[in-house]
Design an enzyme around this catalytic site. Structure first.
Site, PDB file in Angstrom:
ATOM      1  N   ARG A  55     -21.493 -70.857   1.415  1.00 19.45           N
ATOM      2  CA  ARG A  55     -21.132 -71.440   0.352  1.00 19.45           C
ATOM      3  C   ARG A  55     -19.436 -71.367  -0.318  1.00 19.45           C
ATOM      4  NH1 ARG A  55     -26.151 -70.744   0.501  1.00 19.45           N
ATOM      5  NH2 ARG A  55     -25.426 -68.975   0.987  1.00 19.45           N
ATOM      6  N   THR A  56     -19.023 -70.060  -0.513  1.00 26.02           N
ATOM      7  CA  THR A  56     -17.989 -69.895  -0.811  1.00 26.02           C
ATOM      8  C   THR A  56     -16.701 -70.388   0.071  1.00 26.02           C
ATOM      9  OG1 THR A  56     -18.753 -67.964  -1.820  1.00 26.02           O
ATOM     10  CG2 THR A  56     -16.485 -67.947  -1.976  1.00 26.02           C
ATOM     11  N   LYS A  84      -6.989 -55.404  15.780  1.00 21.61           N
ATOM     12  CA  LYS A  84      -5.967 -54.843  16.483  1.00 21.61           C
ATOM     13  C   LYS A  84      -5.330 -53.622  15.384  1.00 21.61           C
ATOM     14  CE  LYS A  84      -4.192 -58.800  18.697  1.00 21.61           C
ATOM     15  NZ  LYS A  84      -3.208 -59.576  18.677  1.00 21.61           N
ATOM     16  N   ARG A 105     -12.296 -63.312   1.137  1.00 17.43           N
ATOM     17  CA  ARG A 105     -13.271 -62.635   0.965  1.00 17.43           C
ATOM     18  C   ARG A 105     -13.183 -61.175   1.757  1.00 17.43           C
ATOM     19  NH1 ARG A 105     -19.526 -64.232   1.077  1.00 17.43           N
ATOM     20  NH2 ARG A 105     -18.889 -65.085  -1.057  1.00 17.43           N
ATOM     21  N   HIS A 133     -16.783 -61.536  -8.163  1.00 22.50           N
ATOM     22  CA  HIS A 133     -17.089 -62.790  -7.413  1.00 22.50           C
ATOM     23  C   HIS A 133     -16.566 -63.692  -8.581  1.00 22.50           C
ATOM     24  CE1 HIS A 133     -18.015 -65.780  -4.616  1.00 22.50           C
ATOM     25  NE2 HIS A 133     -19.085 -65.382  -4.162  1.00 22.50           N
TER      26      HIS A 133
END
Ligand code: CP
Length: 306
Positions: A55-56, A84, A105, A133
Site C-alpha cells: 500500500r505505502t 555492495k 521505508r 509511520h
C-alpha cells in the site's frame, strides 16, 4: 497554506502541528473530490523501499503519477548498491540530486531521520522499523474523520501488536491533539511501550489497558486492529506463543455501536476474519484507498504546489 510545509521532511507525526495535520486532511479531501492531473508536472518522486510494502509504496507512486509527476526508485534493496555496502547516507545524498522528493521505508528505527541529514530534499517516512509511520497516521485520521464526521472526543480502541506496531505509535501521538478516550488491547508482552503511556498521562488523556477485545469493543467508535509483527520478533518462539491470540470475528460485533468502524493498516494475516468484510463496520479497504489522496496532499504541500 502554512508556508512552513514547503520542503519539509515528515519523519515523525510529531513533526506536524495540529493545524498542519488538519490542513493536509482538508487538502486530501479536496483532491479526493477534484483530481489535479497536472499539479506536479516535471516533478520527480524517488520511491525507496528497503523493506517490503504494497500500500505505502504503490499509493505514493500512484499519487505522484496521478498528479502528473514521475517516479524513480526501487522496491528491493538487493538491486541497489546498498547490497555492495553503500551507506544509507551516501545513497540518499546521491538520490537527492536526482529527485525533488523522497518517500522511503527502511527496517531501522531512525533511518528516515538519518536520510534527512543527507539531503535538502523532503524525506517522507513510509515506516522506519517499529518506530513511526506518519503518512499512515494521516490516512488513518482522514478515515476516522470521514467515517465519524469529527476527530475530537471519540472512543478509540487500538488492538494487536502495540509494542512493535509503528502505525499505532504514530496514531496515538496524533490523537493527543483530539482528546480521545483510548483503549489498548494486546497480549501483556505486546502492550503499548511505557514511554507512550507516559505521554498520554502528561497530556491528561484517559486510557486503559486490556487483554481481550470483548472487554471494550462495545464502547468504541473506532476499532483499530493491527497484525502481530512477526518480522520484529528476535525469538520466533515468542511469536508462535502470541500469533493466534488476537482474532476479530463476527461474534465480537454483537451489540457494538452502529457507527463503529473497524480499521486496519493492512496487511492482515489471521487477526481479522474476512467474514467481517461485508458488514457495515468494515472500512479498511476504503482506508487504504484514502492513502492515495493523503499522499497526494502531502506531495503537493511539500513541493509547494498547493
Ligand atoms: N499499511 C501499510 O503500511 O501497508 P504496506 O506495508 O503494504 O505498505
Amino acid at each position: 497554506m502554512p508556508s512552513s510545509l514547503i520542503n519539509r521532511d515528515l519523519i515523525s507525526i510529531n513533526d506536524l502541528t495540529k493545524n498542519e495535520i488538519l490542513f493536509i486532511l482538508q487538502l486530501a479531501k479536496d483532491l479526493k473530490a477534484k483530481p489535479q492531473p497536472t499539479l506536479l508536472q516535471n516533478k520527480v518522486l524517488a520511491s525507496l523501499f528497503f523493506e517490503p510494502s504494497t500500500r505505502t509504496r504503490l499509493s505514493f507512486e500512484t499519487a505522484m503519477e496521478r498528479l502528473g509527476g514521475r517516479v524513480i526508485g526501487f522496491a528491493d534493496k538487493d538491486v541497489t548498491s546498498a547490497s555492495k555496502g553503500e551507506t544509507l547516507y551516501d545513497s540518499i545524498r546521491i538520490i537527492g540530486q536526482y529527485a525533488d522528493v523522497i518517500a522511503m521505508r527502511h527496517p531501522l528505527e531512525g533511518s528516515a531521520r538519518r536520510a534527512a541529514e543527507a539531503t535538502d530534499k523532503p524525506i517522507l517516512n513510509g515506516g522506519d522499523g517499529a518506530n513511526q509511520h506518519p503518512t499512515q497516521t494521516l490516512l488513518d485520521l482522514f478515515t476516522i474523520q470521514e467515517t465519524q464526521k469529527k476527530l475530537t472526543g471519540l472512543s478509540i480502541a487500538l488492538a494487536g501488536d502495540l509494542k512493535y506496531g509503528r502505525t499505532v505509535h504514530s496514531l496515538m501521538q496524533a490523537l493527543l491533539h483530539f482528546s480521545p478516550r483510548l483503549y489498548f488491547i494486546a497480549p501483556k508482552t505486546l502492550q503499548m511501550p511505557e514511554h507512550y503511556l507516559e505521554e498520554l498521562k502528561k497530556n491528561k488523556i484517559k486510557f486503559s489497558l486490556h487483554e481481550k477485545m470483548e472487554e471494550v469493543i462495545k464502547q468504541a467508535d473506532i476499532f483499530y486492529l493491527t497484525r502481530i509483527q512477526k518480522e520484529r520478533f528476535a525469538d520466533s518462539m515468542d511469536y508462535e506463543r502470541v500469533k493466534n491470540v488476537f482474532r476479530l470475528t463476527l461474534a465480537h460485533l454483537i451489540g457494538v455501536k452502529k457507527n463503529l468502524k473497524i480499521l486496519h493498516p493492512l496487511p492482515r494475516v489471521n487477526e481479522l476474519d474476512d467474514k467481517i468484510d461485508t458488514t457495515s463496520h468494515a472500512y479498511y479497504f476504503q482506508q487504504a484507498e484514502n492513502g492515495l489522496y493523503v499522499r497526494q496532499a502531502l506531495l503537493g504541500a511539500v513541493l509547494g504546489k498547493i
